[in-house]
Enzyme design. Structure first.
Site, PDB file in Angstrom:
ATOM      1  N   TYR A   1      32.356  34.211  35.035  1.00  0.00           N
ATOM      2  CA  TYR A   1      33.650  34.508  35.678  1.00  0.00           C
ATOM      3  C   TYR A   1      34.491  33.240  35.783  1.00  0.00           C
ATOM      4  CZ  TYR A   1      37.014  36.124  39.201  1.00  0.00           C
ATOM      5  OH  TYR A   1      38.171  36.443  39.878  1.00  0.00           O
TER       6      TYR A   1
ATOM      7  N   LYS B   1      38.133  32.405  34.029  1.00  0.00           N
ATOM      8  CA  LYS B   1      39.369  32.182  34.783  1.00  0.00           C
ATOM      9  C   LYS B   1      39.980  30.810  34.457  1.00  0.00           C
ATOM     10  CE  LYS B   1      39.552  36.193  36.548  1.00  0.00           C
ATOM     11  NZ  LYS B   1      40.627  37.106  36.184  1.00  0.00           N
TER      12      LYS B   1
HETATM   13  P1  NAP Z   1      39.086  45.393  41.397  1.00  0.00           P
HETATM   14  O1  NAP Z   1      39.207  45.738  42.838  1.00  0.00           O
HETATM   15  O2  NAP Z   1      37.741  45.518  40.764  1.00  0.00           O
HETATM   16  O3  NAP Z   1      40.135  46.281  40.556  1.00  0.00           O
HETATM   17  C1  NAP Z   1      40.228  46.051  39.176  1.00  0.00           C
HETATM   18  C2  NAP Z   1      40.506  47.321  38.419  1.00  0.00           C
HETATM   19  O4  NAP Z   1      40.382  46.999  37.018  1.00  0.00           O
HETATM   20  C3  NAP Z   1      39.496  48.441  38.714  1.00  0.00           C
HETATM   21  O5  NAP Z   1      40.130  49.697  38.789  1.00  0.00           O
HETATM   22  C4  NAP Z   1      38.569  48.367  37.504  1.00  0.00           C
HETATM   23  O6  NAP Z   1      37.928  49.597  37.220  1.00  0.00           O
HETATM   24  C5  NAP Z   1      39.533  47.979  36.411  1.00  0.00           C
HETATM   25  N1  NAP Z   1      38.867  47.441  35.221  1.00  0.00           N
HETATM   26  C6  NAP Z   1      37.620  46.894  35.105  1.00  0.00           C
HETATM   27  N2  NAP Z   1      37.358  46.609  33.818  1.00  0.00           N
HETATM   28  C7  NAP Z   1      38.446  46.988  33.104  1.00  0.00           C
HETATM   29  C8  NAP Z   1      38.763  46.975  31.727  1.00  0.00           C
HETATM   30  N3  NAP Z   1      37.883  46.547  30.810  1.00  0.00           N
HETATM   31  N4  NAP Z   1      39.977  47.415  31.345  1.00  0.00           N
HETATM   32  C9  NAP Z   1      40.866  47.893  32.244  1.00  0.00           C
HETATM   33  N5  NAP Z   1      40.616  47.966  33.567  1.00  0.00           N
HETATM   34  C10 NAP Z   1      39.413  47.522  33.978  1.00  0.00           C
HETATM   35  O7  NAP Z   1      39.592  43.895  41.150  1.00  0.00           O
HETATM   36  P2  NAP Z   1      40.568  42.944  42.032  1.00  0.00           P
HETATM   37  O8  NAP Z   1      39.753  42.259  43.058  1.00  0.00           O
HETATM   38  O9  NAP Z   1      41.773  43.700  42.425  1.00  0.00           O
HETATM   39  O10 NAP Z   1      40.915  41.840  40.956  1.00  0.00           O
HETATM   40  C11 NAP Z   1      42.028  41.934  40.075  1.00  0.00           C
HETATM   41  C12 NAP Z   1      42.174  40.635  39.316  1.00  0.00           C
HETATM   42  O11 NAP Z   1      42.368  39.555  40.224  1.00  0.00           O
HETATM   43  C13 NAP Z   1      40.943  40.277  38.479  1.00  0.00           C
HETATM   44  O12 NAP Z   1      41.356  39.655  37.277  1.00  0.00           O
HETATM   45  C14 NAP Z   1      40.223  39.273  39.361  1.00  0.00           C
HETATM   46  O13 NAP Z   1      39.404  38.400  38.636  1.00  0.00           O
HETATM   47  C15 NAP Z   1      41.400  38.555  39.999  1.00  0.00           C
HETATM   48  N6  NAP Z   1      41.036  37.905  41.257  1.00  0.00           N
HETATM   49  C16 NAP Z   1      40.567  38.612  42.287  1.00  0.00           C
HETATM   50  C17 NAP Z   1      40.198  37.966  43.453  1.00  0.00           C
HETATM   51  C18 NAP Z   1      39.664  38.702  44.649  1.00  0.00           C
HETATM   52  O14 NAP Z   1      39.201  38.033  45.578  1.00  0.00           O
HETATM   53  N7  NAP Z   1      39.697  40.018  44.701  1.00  0.00           N
HETATM   54  C19 NAP Z   1      40.334  36.585  43.550  1.00  0.00           C
HETATM   55  C20 NAP Z   1      40.812  35.881  42.463  1.00  0.00           C
HETATM   56  C21 NAP Z   1      41.175  36.548  41.310  1.00  0.00           C
HETATM   57  P3  NAP Z   1      36.410  49.834  37.749  1.00  0.00           P
HETATM   58  O15 NAP Z   1      36.449  49.674  39.235  1.00  0.00           O
HETATM   59  O16 NAP Z   1      36.108  51.235  37.287  1.00  0.00           O
HETATM   60  O17 NAP Z   1      35.561  48.784  37.094  1.00  0.00           O
END
Ligand code: NAP
Length: 256
Positions: free
Chosen positions: A156, A160
């Site tokens: 991961y 990133k």
């Molecule tokens: P999340 O809650 O898991 O939501 C992400 C969505 O993307 C889910 O609906 C997931 O579906 C879907 N997804 C997974 N694999 C995919 C694929 N191959 N193609 C299309 N959609 C897909 O994630 P989030 O926490 O909102 O994070 C969103 C972004 O922000 C990510 O890039 C993450 O790395 C980044 N980020 C998040 C955080 C944090 O603390 N949350 C911090 C820093 C960066 P499923 O649930 O069915 O897998």
């Protein structure tokens, strides 16, 4: 209300968490939104919510790790809404949580395929539409872990870090086409992704959340809208002079 009026946005992973917030806020600020996700139910619910609020949206099932699907969905969204101005490369997975010396190659590749190849494919196939629209904004979700390391989730953090520099390279490549490319670096945001990490934690979800709260000088983890508002800003013409930059939204995590 009108910060991105008459623009068309495509958001990946738009069904939940940060992506859902970005879809809802972009729509409230006047954009038509192509909500894409592999989770069809969640994505369709976001579209319904936008429509109930009087906004414009359409759902497309899209796995960002498939170049063929990316190409088809970009074409379908551009056809439906007439253009694409904004791409939010949000879909991402945490993936394998083992020390580097114990990660099977296929588990490493799974993370890279979604978090890096997904950004590459979506950018590659969105750029011709953005050029046709006379310019636009690409917003890539990196992380605090595209800026600093941590002793977990090696694939991961690698992914990133890559997204951070892909954003700068593309910012330089497409500046002449009036396409801005920026990365956002969230601290921990309480989304299904982070909740799942909490569920896997030996101390339980609540203790996990309290431990995360303590990592942020501001005293707590973030909410999806903390990032969604950043997306709206970078998507809007308010950010017309911003490209190749890193928007850190992390409650002070990386300030130390
Ligand atoms: P999340 O809650 O898991 O939501 C992400 C969505 O993307 C889910 O609906 C997931 O579906 C879907 N997804 C997974 N694999 C995919 C694929 N191959 N193609 C299309 N959609 C897909 O994630 P989030 O926490 O909102 O994070 C969103 C972004 O922000 C990510 O890039 C993450 O790395 C980044 N980020 C998040 C955080 C944090 O603390 N949350 C911090 C820093 C960066 P499923 O649930 O069915 O897998």
């Amino acid at each position: 209300m009108d910060r991105v009026k008459d623009k068309v946005a495509l958001v990946t992973g738009g069904g939940k968490g940060i992506g859902k917030s970005a879809c809802l806020l972009l729509a409230r600020e006047g954009a038509a939104v192509a909500v894409t996700d592999i989770d069809e139910e969640a994505g369709r619910e976001v579209v319904e919510e936008i429509r109930r609020e009087g906004g414009k949206a359409e759902f497309y099932r899209l796995d960002v790790s498939s170049e063929e699907e990316v190409k088809e969905v970009m074409a379908a969204a551009a056809d439906k809404f007439g253009k694409i101005d904004i791409l939010v490369n949000n879909a991402g997975i945490a993936g394998v949580n083992k020390p580097t010396d114990q990660i099977p190659a296929e588990e490493w590749d799974k993370v890279i395929k979604v978090n890096i190849n997904g950004v590459f494919f979506c950018t590659k196939h969105a750029v011709p539409y953005l050029k046709k629209a006379g310019g636009g904004s690409i917003i890539n979700l990196s992380s605090i872990y595209g800026l600093v390391g941590a002793p977990d989730l090696p694939a991961y953090h690698a992914s990133k870090g890559a997204v951070r520099l892909m954003s700068k390279t593309d910012a330089l490549l497409y500046a002449g086409d009036n396409i801005r490319v920026n990365s956002i670096h969230p601290g921990y945001i309480w989304t299904p992704l982070v909740e799942e990490l909490g569920e896997q934690s030996p101390d339980g979800k609540e203790a996990f959340r309290r431990a995360l709260d303590a990592k942020h000088p501001i005293g707590h983890v973030g909410e999806p809208d903390d990032i969604g508002y950043g997306v709206v800003y970078l998507a809007s013409d308010e950010a017309a002079f911003i490209t190749g930059s890193e928007l850190v939204i992390d409650g002070g995590y990386t300030a130390r």
